[in-house]
Write a protein that holds these residues in place. Structure first.
Motif, PDB file in Angstrom:
ATOM      1  N   SER A 181      38.980  55.746  35.794  1.00  0.00           N
ATOM      2  CA  SER A 181      38.157  54.852  36.991  1.00  0.00           C
ATOM      3  C   SER A 181      38.579  53.421  36.912  1.00  0.00           C
ATOM      4  N   LEU A 182      38.267  52.819  37.779  1.00  0.00           N
ATOM      5  CA  LEU A 182      38.827  51.630  37.797  1.00  0.00           C
ATOM      6  C   LEU A 182      38.260  50.534  36.935  1.00  0.00           C
ATOM      7  N   ASN A 183      36.886  50.678  36.644  1.00  0.00           N
ATOM      8  CA  ASN A 183      36.308  49.795  35.254  1.00  0.00           C
ATOM      9  C   ASN A 183      37.398  50.510  34.096  1.00  0.00           C
ATOM     10  N   ALA A 184      37.339  51.702  33.679  1.00  0.00           N
ATOM     11  CA  ALA A 184      38.062  51.897  32.702  1.00  0.00           C
ATOM     12  C   ALA A 184      39.542  51.334  32.452  1.00  0.00           C
ATOM     13  N   MET A 212      40.177  48.673  33.891  1.00  0.00           N
ATOM     14  CA  MET A 212      40.110  47.232  33.972  1.00  0.00           C
ATOM     15  C   MET A 212      39.865  46.878  32.121  1.00  0.00           C
ATOM     16  N   GLY A 213      39.124  47.754  31.678  1.00  0.00           N
ATOM     17  CA  GLY A 213      38.921  47.608  30.388  1.00  0.00           C
ATOM     18  C   GLY A 213      40.113  47.717  29.453  1.00  0.00           C
ATOM     19  N   GLU A 214      40.830  48.723  29.814  1.00  0.00           N
ATOM     20  CA  GLU A 214      41.844  48.840  29.078  1.00  0.00           C
ATOM     21  C   GLU A 214      43.005  47.762  29.185  1.00  0.00           C
ATOM     22  N   ARG A 229      43.506  39.618  27.843  1.00  0.00           N
ATOM     23  CA  ARG A 229      42.420  38.773  27.733  1.00  0.00           C
ATOM     24  C   ARG A 229      43.071  37.249  27.472  1.00  0.00           C
ATOM     25  N   GLN A 250      40.177  38.206  37.447  1.00  0.00           N
ATOM     26  CA  GLN A 250      39.850  38.514  38.827  1.00  0.00           C
ATOM     27  C   GLN A 250      41.240  39.023  39.510  1.00  0.00           C
ATOM     28  N   MET A 274      42.029  42.400  38.493  1.00  0.00           N
ATOM     29  CA  MET A 274      41.246  43.453  39.200  1.00  0.00           C
ATOM     30  C   MET A 274      41.886  43.853  40.554  1.00  0.00           C
ATOM     31  N   LYS A 310      43.376  47.590  41.854  1.00  0.00           N
ATOM     32  CA  LYS A 310      42.861  48.061  43.103  1.00  0.00           C
ATOM     33  C   LYS A 310      44.132  48.384  44.022  1.00  0.00           C
TER      34      LYS A 310
END
Lengths: 426, 465
Positions: free
Chosen positions: B436-439, B441-443, B449, B455, B458, B462
């Motif tokens: 998923s996008l969230n996963a 993003m987390g990775e 970081r 942003q 992200m 997308k």
């Protein structure tokens, strides 16, 4: 505006922008009316802003509660003579005035411990700042002491402003010949209105010292240090106020204290031999009240003119530098004034006794060590080897001129009242 | 719910705030420190008959203890004036000016001629046996959400000595204080807190009062119908005021007979007995100090500062900040405008947040001491951020470096270029097919970081899925 309004009266003051309710408070300020507000605070209100003053309630002074004075058997009778000063005055909280508290009842109310130590008699001799004392006052005090002695008092306490207390102590030492009761002068460096006043401790220690010992002389009783733990008994001719404000301002000079008294348990420790009560008759050797005695201090850039004023005096005390010197040497073109000083002293010494004393306060004069000292002696200045303070020298000169005018020179260096110490240890 | 009106709740406040100047009656500095005290002395105090001829109640209470008081002092912070061995010097004119400023800010009328008084204190905390105090202002007020709270008096006074074990330290004795007392206009427990915080804000607005623990003390006077007035002292902070007041009301309600007394606010919100209420007869003139006339021309020289609340509103408007952030900047005394000028590319809100909230985060989240961060640290970090060399996520990490005593090392956070970011993200997407996008993003954040803006990551992700 303030007609019929007396200190302590509750008044309402209306100003251009406010209204105040408070007690009218005595103040020397011409431009402000001082009001004690209900909160206890005083404020000054500009008189030219006041529109009106209304009386709300006349002041009704509550009578001081009477303390009953019992004569207790077995306790010594001690007389307290007040001359004013910080120690025997109290603030009137409602009016702002400072009033002397000198009746036995008032004293017992202030220092209740006293009634367990001695039976006291007490009265006001004068209410004055000690700076205003003159020889006449020493004589008055001496006569009052004699009166008390005749009434079989066993000791005298004199409350005194501290500034000139050492002069009075020296004067009484000389005046009271063959003294047969102890005379202790006490003062306070902090006013008795405050919790931290030294008055009570000095008073209680002095009373206890009289009550518990056979001491018989004139002495000062004040704090030993800045702690409230010991008072010292300082010989009347060897005491000096050495600090403007500390509790232990009085120090013994060129001698040692007579005794120490612990506080509050009042244990007495004599530090050497002391004069004891004996059966003898007190004689008053008063001072001549119109005597003029000068006291002048040597300093750099001195002018002979400074000594002109003493021409018509009866005696002069010189406060010399070091071992007993004055600027009298012409050593170059800048010091010709010193020849004039020398001649001036010579003229004065021909007319009156001129006595040297040490402006260093501590130590003994030794006017043979340097030539100025020898020269000054040669022109008739006396006092070499004296270790008296200038103040004691001043009083002794006055006393000798009053009572032994022909023997001033001989008696000046004779130890009459413990004023001279033969052996200095520090 | 307590019905304050029905209970006949009466409440007034009293403040004691130390002033940022030397001691009131001598030239000793107002510093509290812990050097080895080399001066020691012992005194006894006697209760003195007061106005009515009777010994004052509170004075008598202490006198009964028949104590010898021991004092200790350092030669650097007190002199013979504090030892009660020398009369007071001239009144510190700077202190008087500050109190005049406070009195005017509290809308007081200034007394034409101020008179210092001796307020008898015999617990030993004043070596002299009294505290010197003078009424400077009267009849003032502050506006609150529940109406005006009148200020009955503003006084200039000296601090007492600090009790240490069984003796007193003199470093604090004689420090200049402003004392502010309100009328009993406080309507309820929360109102007490509000009025206290407004008065505290006004004091701080002068910029001339001491800050920190023990430099301000609030006392609360409380009574209810049929019960005597009780003074509560020793509040740890303003937040505890409402609780303590409510507890005190309940305590008074439970009493069959009440006496006027002074009580201490305990940390648990209760109060404990301290001493009987001192009587009114304990004030008489300080004859060692001449009365001081406050002329109109003198008052004209007193410049009134902008209140902190006004300053905060200005900031709020100027930089479009939210109210809390603006208040925080004012409270922390941060000159945000100078930062904005220097680091114009950083968003003002971010700047303000970094300066106010991040230091607290360091403490609460990472248990680091933010006070180790110097101006230079901030300058270094802001410069990197301003040049776009690091992302905002890196800021807290770099602050953590500085707070833990390490060198600020930005190399690990240097922004990756757009190209390599894209390449790396493509790799991640390929590795995690179907995630998923969230996963994703987390990775991605694990890698980037502090090196790339979240942003932007992200946005790129997308386009890749």
């Amino acid at each position: 505006m303030l007609k019929n309004i007396l200190p302590g009266d509750l008044i309402e003051v209306t100003t251009l922008d406010n209204k105040f309710l408070g007690k009218y408070f005595a103040s020397p300020d011409k431009n402000h009316l001082v009001l004690k507000l209900d909160s206890g605070y005083n404020i000054g209100i500009k008189k030219n802003k006041i529109k009106g003053v209304k009386m709300v309630k006349k002041f009704n002074k509550k009578p001081v509660p009477k303390v009953k004075l019992d004569i207790k058997k077995g306790l010594k009778n001690v007389s307290i003579l007040h001359t004013g000063g910080t120690i025997s005055s109290a603030v009137d909280y409602s009016t702002g005035g400072v009033n002397p508290h000198f009746t036995p009842e008032e004293l017992i109310a202030m220092f209740p411990e006293i009634k367990e130590i001695a039976n006291i008699r007490s009265r006001l001799v004068r209410n004055m700042a000690s700076d205003d004392m003159r020889f006449a006052h020493y004589n008055i005090l001496a006569k009052e002491i004699e009166k008390e002695v005749k009434k079989a008092t066993q000791g005298i306490i004199i409350t005194h402003g501290t500034d000139t207390m050492h002069y009075t102590a020296a004067a009484l030492s000389f005046i009271l010949e063959d003294l047969n009761v102890p005379v202790i002068l006490i003062g306070a460096q902090r006013s008795s209105d405050r919790g931290s006043s030294d008055a009570a401790m000095n008073f209680i220690c002095a009373t206890t010292f009289i009550a518990k010992t056979d001491f018989c002389d004139v002495a000062i009783c004040m704090h030993k240090s800045e702690n409230d733990d010991f008072c010292v008994i300082i010989p009347g001719t060897k005491a000096r106020k050495m600090h403007t404000s500390r509790r232990d301002a009085f120090k013994v000079v060129n001698s040692s204290n007579i005794a120490e008294i612990s506080y509050p348990d009042c244990k007495i420790n004599f530090l050497g031999k002391h004069k004891k009560v004996e059966d003898r008759k007190l004689k008053l050797k008063l001072l001549k009240e119109n005597l003029k005695i000068g006291l002048v201090k040597a300093h750099p850039q001195m002018f002979a003119e400074e000594l002109n004023v003493y021409e018509k005096f009866n005696g002069l005390v010189l406060e010399g530098t070091g071992l007993g010197h004055f600027p009298i040497n012409k050593i170059d073109e800048f010091t010709s004034e010193h020849s004039k000083i020398f001649n001036k002293i010579k003229t004065l010494a021909n007319k009156m006794p001129v006595v040297m004393s040490p402006q260093t306060i501590f130590g003994r004069l030794q006017m043979n060590v340097y030539s100025p000292g020898r020269l000054i002696q040669e022109i008739g200045v006396i006092g070499n080897y004296s270790d008296m303070t200038p103040e004691t020298t001043f009083i002794k000169l006055a006393w000798l001129l009053s009572n032994h005018p022909k023997e001033v020179k001989e008696m000046m260096l004779e130890n009459l009242r413990g004023e001279l110490t033969k052996r200095l240890l520090e | 719910m307590i019905d304050y009106k029905k209970l006949g709740f009466k409440c007034g406040l009293e403040f004691h705030q130390q002033l940022e100047t030397h001691k009131l009656f001598c030239n000793c500095p107002s510093i509290v420190h812990d050097d080895n005290p080399s001066i020691n002395f012992k005194r006894k105090l006697r209760a003195v008959a007061g106005e009515t001829g009777e010994v004052d109640l509170a004075a008598a209470f202490e006198q009964n203890k028949d104590k010898v008081f021991t004092y200790e002092s350092c030669p650097t912070s007190s002199c013979m004036v504090e030892f009660d061995e020398e009369p007071p010097h001239e009144v510190n004119s700077e202190a008087l000016d500050i109190v005049l400023e406070v009195a005017l800010l509290l809308n007081c009328k200034i007394v034409d001629q101020i008179h210092f008084m001796r307020k008898t204190v015999v617990d030993g905390s004043n070596v002299s046996g009294f505290q010197r105090t003078a009424m400077v202002g009267i009849d003032g007020f502050v506006e609150t959400s529940k109406g005006k709270v009148k200020i009955s008096s503003v006084c200039l006074e000296e601090e007492a000595a600090k009790k240490v074990e069984d003796h007193y330290r003199l470093d604090r004795l004689g420090v200049a204080l402003v004392e502010i007392a309100t009328d009993p206009d406080i309507k309820d427990a929360d109102h007490a807190k509000e009025a206290a915080s407004i008065i505290g804000m006004i004091l701080r607005s002068t910029g001339k009062v001491k800050r920190g623990i023990g430099t301000i003390r609030q006392d609360v006077n409380v009574s209810i119908k049929g019960k005597e007035r009780v003074e509560v002292k020793g509040f740890q902070d303003l937040r505890s005021i409402p609780v303590v007041i409510d507890n005190e009301i309940m305590r008074q309600q439970s009493l069959s007979k009440s006496v006027p007394e002074v009580r201490k606010a305990e940390p648990d919100g209760s109060t404990t007995f301290l001493r009987p209420m001192p009587g009114a007869a304990r004030m008489y003139p300080e004859t060692d100090i001449v009365p001081i006339e406050i002329t109109d021309s003198k008052l004209k020289t007193i410049k009134l500062p902008e209140l902190l609340t006004e300053k905060a509103i200005k900031l709020e408007k100027k930089f479009n900040l939210n109210a809390d952030l603006a208040k925080e900047l004012i409270k922390e005394d941060i000159d945000i405008e100078s930062y904005v000028k220097q680091f114009s590319k950083i968003d003002v809100k971010l700047l303000a947040t970094i300066l106010t909230a991040y230091p607290k985060d360091l403490k609460s989240r990472l248990n680091l001491d933010s006070s180790k961060l110097t101006k230079e640290h901030y300058f270094e970090i802001f410069t990197l951020l301003n040049k776009g060399e690091i992302s905002k996520e890196a800021v807290i990490e770099l602050m953590a470096d500085a707070a833990s005593g390490k060198k600020i090392d930005a190399s690990r956070f240097k922004n990756v270029s757009e190209d390599s970011l894209k390449k790396e993200l493509e790799k991640i997407v390929a590795k995690n097919k179907g995630a998923s996008l969230n996963a994703l993003m987390g990775e991605a954040m694990k890698h980037f970081r502090g090196k790339a803006d979240g942003q932007r990551i992200m946005e790129i992700l997308k386009t890749l899925i």
